[in-house]
Design a protein around this motif. Sequence first.
Motif, PDB file in Angstrom:
ATOM      1  N   TYR A 144       0.848  -1.183   0.000  1.00  0.00           N
ATOM      2  CA  TYR A 144       0.000   0.000   0.000  1.00  0.00           C
ATOM      3  C   TYR A 144       0.885   1.234   0.000  1.00  0.00           C
ATOM      4  CZ  TYR A 144      -3.784  -3.196   1.227  1.00  0.00           C
ATOM      5  OH  TYR A 144      -4.692  -4.225   1.228  1.00  0.00           O
ATOM      6  N   PHE A 145       0.654   2.128  -0.931  1.00  0.00           N
ATOM      7  CA  PHE A 145       1.491   3.314  -1.056  1.00  0.00           C
ATOM      8  C   PHE A 145       0.602   4.527  -1.267  1.00  0.00           C
ATOM      9  CE2 PHE A 145       0.694   1.584  -5.169  1.00  0.00           C
ATOM     10  CZ  PHE A 145       0.824   2.582  -6.117  1.00  0.00           C
ATOM     11  N   HIS A 146       1.203   5.704  -1.234  1.00  0.00           N
ATOM     12  CA  HIS A 146       0.430   6.940  -1.204  1.00  0.00           C
ATOM     13  C   HIS A 146       0.126   7.477  -2.605  1.00  0.00           C
ATOM     14  CE1 HIS A 146       1.558   6.711   3.039  1.00  0.00           C
ATOM     15  NE2 HIS A 146       0.515   7.509   3.251  1.00  0.00           N
ATOM     16  N   LYS A 147      -0.523   6.643  -3.386  1.00  0.00           N
ATOM     17  CA  LYS A 147      -0.999   7.071  -4.696  1.00  0.00           C
ATOM     18  C   LYS A 147      -2.133   8.068  -4.519  1.00  0.00           C
ATOM     19  CE  LYS A 147      -4.278   3.222  -4.924  1.00  0.00           C
ATOM     20  NZ  LYS A 147      -4.677   1.990  -5.657  1.00  0.00           N
ATOM     21  N   ASN A 187      12.707  11.704  -4.383  1.00  0.00           N
ATOM     22  CA  ASN A 187      11.958  11.201  -3.232  1.00  0.00           C
ATOM     23  C   ASN A 187      12.469   9.837  -2.806  1.00  0.00           C
ATOM     24  OD1 ASN A 187       9.197  12.636  -2.232  1.00  0.00           O
ATOM     25  ND2 ASN A 187       9.663  13.252  -4.328  1.00  0.00           N
ATOM     26  N   ILE A 188      12.732   8.979  -3.773  1.00  0.00           N
ATOM     27  CA  ILE A 188      13.225   7.639  -3.465  1.00  0.00           C
ATOM     28  C   ILE A 188      14.551   7.720  -2.702  1.00  0.00           C
ATOM     29  CG2 ILE A 188      14.161   5.540  -4.504  1.00  0.00           C
ATOM     30  CD1 ILE A 188      12.051   5.878  -6.730  1.00  0.00           C
ATOM     31  N   LYS A 189      15.425   8.607  -3.156  1.00  0.00           N
ATOM     32  CA  LYS A 189      16.730   8.752  -2.502  1.00  0.00           C
ATOM     33  C   LYS A 189      16.608   9.382  -1.127  1.00  0.00           C
ATOM     34  CE  LYS A 189      21.347  10.712  -3.200  1.00  0.00           C
ATOM     35  NZ  LYS A 189      22.225  11.477  -4.128  1.00  0.00           N
ATOM     36  N   GLU A 190      15.830  10.475  -1.023  1.00  0.00           N
ATOM     37  CA  GLU A 190      15.721  11.195   0.252  1.00  0.00           C
ATOM     38  C   GLU A 190      15.069  10.360   1.338  1.00  0.00           C
ATOM     39  OE1 GLU A 190      13.818  15.332   2.123  1.00  0.00           O
ATOM     40  OE2 GLU A 190      13.682  14.933  -0.026  1.00  0.00           O
ATOM     41  N   PHE A 191      14.014   9.610   0.969  1.00  0.00           N
ATOM     42  CA  PHE A 191      13.257   8.870   1.970  1.00  0.00           C
ATOM     43  C   PHE A 191      13.578   7.376   1.975  1.00  0.00           C
ATOM     44  CE2 PHE A 191      10.709  12.642   0.857  1.00  0.00           C
ATOM     45  CZ  PHE A 191      10.666  13.246   2.106  1.00  0.00           C
ATOM     46  N   ASN A 192      14.618   7.006   1.218  1.00  0.00           N
ATOM     47  CA  ASN A 192      15.092   5.614   1.196  1.00  0.00           C
ATOM     48  C   ASN A 192      13.945   4.654   0.890  1.00  0.00           C
ATOM     49  OD1 ASN A 192      17.036   3.583   1.397  1.00  0.00           O
ATOM     50  ND2 ASN A 192      16.616   3.258   3.581  1.00  0.00           N
ATOM     51  N   LEU A 193      13.215   4.922  -0.187  1.00  0.00           N
ATOM     52  CA  LEU A 193      12.035   4.144  -0.536  1.00  0.00           C
ATOM     53  C   LEU A 193      12.389   2.933  -1.381  1.00  0.00           C
ATOM     54  CD1 LEU A 193       9.604   7.075  -1.483  1.00  0.00           C
ATOM     55  CD2 LEU A 193       9.893   5.960   0.745  1.00  0.00           C
ATOM     56  N   ASN A 194      11.632   1.884  -1.170  1.00  0.00           N
ATOM     57  CA  ASN A 194      11.762   0.677  -1.971  1.00  0.00           C
ATOM     58  C   ASN A 194      10.453   0.476  -2.728  1.00  0.00           C
ATOM     59  OD1 ASN A 194      12.592  -1.756  -3.055  1.00  0.00           O
ATOM     60  ND2 ASN A 194      12.109  -2.931  -1.203  1.00  0.00           N
ATOM     61  N   LEU A 195      10.333   1.108  -3.894  1.00  0.00           N
ATOM     62  CA  LEU A 195       9.105   1.067  -4.674  1.00  0.00           C
ATOM     63  C   LEU A 195       9.227   0.050  -5.805  1.00  0.00           C
ATOM     64  CD1 LEU A 195       8.390   4.896  -5.044  1.00  0.00           C
ATOM     65  CD2 LEU A 195       7.512   3.329  -3.294  1.00  0.00           C
ATOM     66  N   THR A 196       8.113  -0.599  -6.099  1.00  0.00           N
ATOM     67  CA  THR A 196       8.087  -1.540  -7.217  1.00  0.00           C
ATOM     68  C   THR A 196       7.981  -0.753  -8.527  1.00  0.00           C
ATOM     69  OG1 THR A 196       5.685  -1.729  -7.280  1.00  0.00           O
ATOM     70  CG2 THR A 196       6.869  -3.183  -5.743  1.00  0.00           C
ATOM     71  N   PRO A 197       8.304  -1.379  -9.658  1.00  0.00           N
ATOM     72  CA  PRO A 197       8.118  -0.703 -10.941  1.00  0.00           C
ATOM     73  C   PRO A 197       6.677  -0.245 -11.162  1.00  0.00           C
ATOM     74  CG  PRO A 197       9.521  -2.607 -11.223  1.00  0.00           C
ATOM     75  CD  PRO A 197       9.021  -2.669  -9.819  1.00  0.00           C
ATOM     76  N   GLN A 199       4.500   0.654  -8.836  1.00  0.00           N
ATOM     77  CA  GLN A 199       4.251   1.818  -7.991  1.00  0.00           C
ATOM     78  C   GLN A 199       4.876   3.075  -8.588  1.00  0.00           C
ATOM     79  OE1 GLN A 199       5.859   0.249  -4.334  1.00  0.00           O
ATOM     80  NE2 GLN A 199       3.861  -0.465  -3.601  1.00  0.00           N
ATOM     81  N   LYS A 200       6.074   2.946  -9.114  1.00  0.00           N
ATOM     82  CA  LYS A 200       6.714   4.092  -9.761  1.00  0.00           C
ATOM     83  C   LYS A 200       5.885   4.579 -10.948  1.00  0.00           C
ATOM     84  CE  LYS A 200      11.411   2.572  -8.569  1.00  0.00           C
ATOM     85  NZ  LYS A 200      12.706   2.085  -9.125  1.00  0.00           N
ATOM     86  N   ARG A 201       5.361   3.643 -11.718  1.00  0.00           N
ATOM     87  CA  ARG A 201       4.555   4.011 -12.877  1.00  0.00           C
ATOM     88  C   ARG A 201       3.297   4.774 -12.457  1.00  0.00           C
ATOM     89  NH1 ARG A 201       4.729  -0.477 -14.943  1.00  0.00           N
ATOM     90  NH2 ARG A 201       2.807  -1.412 -14.143  1.00  0.00           N
ATOM     91  N   VAL A 202       2.667   4.339 -11.363  1.00  0.00           N
ATOM     92  CA  VAL A 202       1.471   5.034 -10.860  1.00  0.00           C
ATOM     93  C   VAL A 202       1.823   6.454 -10.440  1.00  0.00           C
ATOM     94  CG1 VAL A 202      -0.227   5.101  -8.994  1.00  0.00           C
ATOM     95  CG2 VAL A 202       0.228   2.951 -10.184  1.00  0.00           C
ATOM     96  N   TYR A 203       2.946   6.629  -9.761  1.00  0.00           N
ATOM     97  CA  TYR A 203       3.340   7.977  -9.345  1.00  0.00           C
ATOM     98  C   TYR A 203       3.594   8.886 -10.553  1.00  0.00           C
ATOM     99  CZ  TYR A 203       3.734   7.023  -4.339  1.00  0.00           C
ATOM    100  OH  TYR A 203       3.459   6.734  -3.016  1.00  0.00           O
ATOM    101  N   ARG A 204       4.145   8.335 -11.611  1.00  0.00           N
ATOM    102  CA  ARG A 204       4.416   9.147 -12.805  1.00  0.00           C
ATOM    103  C   ARG A 204       3.144   9.491 -13.572  1.00  0.00           C
ATOM    104  NH1 ARG A 204       8.522   4.985 -13.747  1.00  0.00           N
ATOM    105  NH2 ARG A 204      10.566   5.720 -13.014  1.00  0.00           N
ATOM    106  N   LEU A 212       5.357  10.152   1.963  1.00  0.00           N
ATOM    107  CA  LEU A 212       4.675   9.552   3.114  1.00  0.00           C
ATOM    108  C   LEU A 212       4.826   8.038   3.159  1.00  0.00           C
ATOM    109  CD1 LEU A 212       1.310  11.571   2.997  1.00  0.00           C
ATOM    110  CD2 LEU A 212       3.338  12.064   4.378  1.00  0.00           C
ATOM    111  N   ASP A 213       5.379   7.470   2.108  1.00  0.00           N
ATOM    112  CA  ASP A 213       5.426   6.017   2.004  1.00  0.00           C
ATOM    113  C   ASP A 213       6.271   5.362   3.092  1.00  0.00           C
ATOM    114  OD1 ASP A 213       3.726   5.741  -0.126  1.00  0.00           O
ATOM    115  OD2 ASP A 213       5.304   5.584  -1.638  1.00  0.00           O
TER     116      ASP A 213
END
Length: 255
Positions: A144-147, A187-197, A199-204, A212-213
């Motif tokens: 679950y992520f903050h889409k 965001n991935i670098k700053e918050f040390n996120l481990n997002l799936t491909p 999830q990244k596509r949804v954010y884009r 918040l993830d």
Amino acid sequence: MKTKHSVSLTYIKISLGILLTLLGACGQRQEKPAQANTNAPAPTPVPTILTQDMVVDTLTAYGQAHPNDTLVLISTPKGDIKIRLYKDTPLHRANFVRLANYGFFDKTVFFRVEKDFMIQGGRSDFQTMKIGSYKIPAEIKPHYFHKRGAVGMARYGDDQNPERMSSNKDFYIVQGHKLPDYELQANIKEFNLNLTPAQKRVYRTQGGAPNLDQTFTVIGEVIDGIEVVDSIAAVPVDQTKWPINDVGMKVKVIR
């Protein structure tokens, strides 16, 4: 998340008088006692005030008694928002359903609004229902992520709340914005996120709030009425992000 705190509580005490029969003059028939008013409204039920050591057992039992309650309708002056609560965050689902069924949210407002980020509700200056100062143990799930449209529970920061336990009433709905790749990677670098491909596509393509993830519990998602979230997010606010004109709500569990 920083919020306004102005909640007062009162109890309504109802006393019943004892009706005495009146005796007439000698030789007259005694009058019948007055009948109680059976049309009087029943007192509004109030929830048990929870302490921290009661939370898990109470919410677990409530969730088991309401296993299918996952759809919630939030009615606002801007329109209706329908959300689906996740079953695999059971304590948070049970807590939200419980408060909704008691009518707790019906005297609250969206008290923090940040355009292109989120709208937060669950407090007001007029709420009087007492529920206790408990927090909900974290149920953070990586899937679950903050889409855009995600629904989560606010909390105090890690310095005060290292267990990342959630507020018992302050919820938020993500409006977010579409993230170009450079912003998402930052965001991935700053918050040390481990997002799936995926999830990244949804954010884009759809947007959200990845900052918040993996630190806040996501409890559900908007399935209808995301345009209402956009409308609330656009209202004028004061310096504390509180809308100039209160945006209230009625919250009903519709299964």
